[in-house]
Write an enzyme that holds these catalytic residues in place. Sequence first.
Site, PDB file in Angstrom:
ATOM      1  CG  ASN A 106      -9.094  -3.953 -16.320  1.00 57.03           C
ATOM      2  OD1 ASN A 106      -9.277  -5.166 -16.233  1.00 57.03           O
ATOM      3  ND2 ASN A 106     -10.050  -3.058 -16.115  1.00 57.03           N
ATOM      4  N   GLY A 107      -6.587  -6.388 -15.072  1.00 62.51           N
ATOM      5  CA  GLY A 107      -6.493  -7.027 -13.764  1.00 62.51           C
ATOM      6  C   GLY A 107      -7.818  -7.456 -13.161  1.00 62.51           C
ATOM      7  NE  ARG A 127       1.023 -10.632   9.616  1.00 59.75           N
ATOM      8  CZ  ARG A 127       2.044 -10.737   8.769  1.00 59.75           C
ATOM      9  NH1 ARG A 127       3.272 -10.823   9.245  1.00 59.75           N
ATOM     10  NH2 ARG A 127       1.846 -10.763   7.470  1.00 59.75           N
ATOM     11  CE  LYS A 146       7.412 -10.893  19.357  1.00 62.29           C
ATOM     12  NZ  LYS A 146       7.104 -11.477  18.051  1.00 62.29           N
ATOM     13  NE  ARG A 166       5.778  -7.756  16.238  1.00 58.96           N
ATOM     14  CZ  ARG A 166       6.300  -8.582  15.337  1.00 58.96           C
ATOM     15  NH1 ARG A 166       6.847  -8.086  14.232  1.00 58.96           N
ATOM     16  NH2 ARG A 166       6.324  -9.877  15.552  1.00 58.96           N
ATOM     17  CG  ASP A 216       4.855 -17.647  15.928  1.00 59.76           C
ATOM     18  OD1 ASP A 216       3.708 -17.334  16.324  1.00 59.76           O
ATOM     19  OD2 ASP A 216       5.751 -16.806  15.727  1.00 59.76           O
ATOM     20  CB  THR A 270      10.386 -11.404   7.040  1.00 59.50           C
ATOM     21  OG1 THR A 270      10.392 -11.045   8.434  1.00 59.50           O
ATOM     22  CG2 THR A 270       9.401 -10.528   6.284  1.00 59.50           C
ATOM     23  CB  THR A 276       9.679 -12.892  14.983  1.00 60.63           C
ATOM     24  OG1 THR A 276       9.263 -11.558  14.679  1.00 60.63           O
ATOM     25  CG2 THR A 276       9.285 -13.224  16.403  1.00 60.63           C
TER      26      THR A 276
END
Length: 326
Positions: free
Chosen positions: A45-46, A104, A201, A203, A229, A234, A237
């Site tokens: 079940n994990g 974040r 930038k 966001r 950075d 992903t 940015t």
Amino acid sequence: MTGIKTTGEKKLMFFSGRAHPELAEEVAHQLGVGVVPTKAFDFANGEIYVRYQESARGADCFLIQSHTAPINKWIMEQLIMIDALKRASARSITVMVPFYGYARQDKKHRGREPISARLIADMMKTAGADRILTVDLHTDQIQGFFDGPVDHLFALPLLADYVGRKVDRAKLTVVSPDAGRVRVADRWCDRLGAPLAIVHKRRDKDVANQVTVHEVVGEVKGRVCVLVDDMIDTGGTICAAADALFAHGAEDVIVTATHGVLSGPAADRLKNSRVSEFVFTNTLPTPGELGRDLDKITVLSIAPTIASAVREVFEDGSVTSLFDEQ
């Protein structure tokens, strides 16, 4: 005589979760110790089961687990491992988190939002952690979320020295991809003797990983720009920032980040980018397809830095002294 005296010496034991065993082996090798054998598996079940195959009673225990994908599973495994050490009568428990999950989410931007980075710290403390050792937090304030010592390590010397050896410093410009990273970029400038530029930038708060580049502040025309950075997720940015630099006449762009999260469309974005090289540390495992197929990715080992910090903690030395030259 009203007590018993002991002549026992301090004992360091090194433990690892299943998230990033390669990094654990590297750190253990640098320390000259073995990783404690651990039985760990998932129930149907994990649910996660953990049992150490050696006694940890009275030992100074160091447990490493990087919060890679699937991030919630590995955070839970780490909490279970901390609890197991506490119940095994460990003398102290230092939790090493090369990449700190949920970093974040360190503050509330709007009402009815969580501060998840604080929640992670609270859970570690409740589980039994005495100290946290981590690398390049998203924001420094996260150190204050944990009620105990936090050793904050930096990958800047490793990354900056690598770039400094490859690039003509007379043509180099250090670029911050947003206003939030300017302080870190300033440290790069001091170390490499290079000027600073900033990509402004905006966001979209309602759409994750969605940014719009507005302008570049600073001289980048004809320069080799190094974008710095803390993480690349992903790739949206950083690739947008690189495009802006090329549009303003940059000769070349190198991207450096401590944590290569590289999820979702990151693979395609990095492959199609004009960036000549992406430089990461191995705080997180590089996705297999990127490591095999993309020759412009360079991964530097953070293991010596972590091992040096572990040794300083165990020997009651100074972790800060490792970075005094910054």
